[in-house]
Design a protein around this motif. Structure first.
Motif, short mmCIF file in Angstrom:
data_model
loop_
_atom_site.label_atom_id
_atom_site.label_comp_id
_atom_site.label_asym_id
_atom_site.label_seq_id
_atom_site.Cartn_x
_atom_site.Cartn_y
_atom_site.Cartn_z
N GLU A 62 0.83 -1.20 0.00
CA GLU A 62 0.00 0.00 0.00
C GLU A 62 0.87 1.25 0.00
OE1 GLU A 62 -3.15 1.48 3.10
OE2 GLU A 62 -3.65 -0.58 2.48
N GLN A 63 0.40 2.29 -0.68
CA GLN A 63 1.08 3.58 -0.69
C GLN A 63 0.00 4.66 -0.59
OE1 GLN A 63 3.41 4.39 -4.20
NE2 GLN A 63 3.80 6.48 -3.60
N ASP A 64 0.07 5.46 0.45
CA ASP A 64 -0.89 6.55 0.67
C ASP A 64 -2.33 6.05 0.64
OD1 ASP A 64 1.25 8.38 0.77
OD2 ASP A 64 1.19 8.64 -1.41
N GLY A 65 -2.58 4.87 1.19
CA GLY A 65 -3.92 4.33 1.27
C GLY A 65 -4.41 3.61 0.02
N TYR A 66 -3.55 3.47 -0.98
CA TYR A 66 -3.90 2.79 -2.23
C TYR A 66 -2.92 1.66 -2.47
CZ TYR A 66 -6.69 6.92 -3.30
OH TYR A 66 -7.60 7.94 -3.26
N LEU A 67 -3.40 0.58 -3.07
CA LEU A 67 -2.51 -0.50 -3.45
C LEU A 67 -1.67 -0.09 -4.65
CD1 LEU A 67 -4.64 -3.77 -3.31
CD2 LEU A 67 -2.75 -3.13 -1.83
N LEU A 68 -0.44 -0.53 -4.65
CA LEU A 68 0.42 -0.37 -5.83
C LEU A 68 0.19 -1.58 -6.71
CD1 LEU A 68 3.77 0.81 -4.23
CD2 LEU A 68 2.42 2.07 -5.89
N TYR A 69 0.21 -1.36 -8.01
CA TYR A 69 0.07 -2.44 -8.98
C TYR A 69 1.34 -2.52 -9.81
CZ TYR A 69 -4.74 -2.57 -7.53
OH TYR A 69 -5.87 -2.67 -6.78
N PHE A 70 1.80 -3.75 -10.04
CA PHE A 70 3.01 -4.01 -10.79
C PHE A 70 2.67 -4.79 -12.04
CE2 PHE A 70 4.31 -3.61 -6.43
CZ PHE A 70 5.61 -3.10 -6.45
N LEU A 71 3.38 -4.52 -13.10
CA LEU A 71 3.28 -5.33 -14.31
C LEU A 71 4.12 -6.58 -14.06
CD1 LEU A 71 1.99 -5.24 -17.10
CD2 LEU A 71 4.08 -4.20 -17.94
N LYS A 72 3.52 -7.74 -14.17
CA LYS A 72 4.23 -8.98 -13.89
C LYS A 72 5.38 -9.14 -14.87
CE LYS A 72 3.25 -13.78 -12.87
NZ LYS A 72 2.19 -14.79 -12.84
N GLY A 73 6.56 -9.40 -14.32
CA GLY A 73 7.74 -9.62 -15.13
C GLY A 73 8.48 -8.34 -15.51
N ALA A 74 7.99 -7.19 -15.07
CA ALA A 74 8.68 -5.92 -15.42
C ALA A 74 9.62 -5.49 -14.32
CB ALA A 74 7.68 -4.82 -15.68
#
Length: 74
Positions: A62-74
């Protein structure tokens, strides 16, 4: 395929492409992606969940109350 359906499909693909491009630069929250891609947050969330369901995007911390999303494999 009708022109309307083709246009709809192309618009959807453009959103996925924009989200993937933004996530290649690193993890982002929904508000960050919305601002970067110039899309409404609900649209970003909808498409992120599709990308997540098919294994292209993973949740992060979480960052500032929001989930971070990652591109798989990046």
């Amino acid at each position: 395929m009708s022109k309307e359906l083709k246009d709809y499909f192309n618009a959807q693909q453009a959103v996925y492409k924009a989200l993937r491009a933004a996530l290649k630069d690193g993890p982002r929250t929904v508000p960050q992606l919305a601002a970067e891609c110039k899309l409404p947050p609900p649209t970003v969330m909808w498409h992120l969940m599709a990308l997540r369901r098919y294994g292209e995007v993973v949740d992060g911390p979480e960052q500032d109350g929001y989930l971070l999303y990652f591109l798989k494999g990046a």
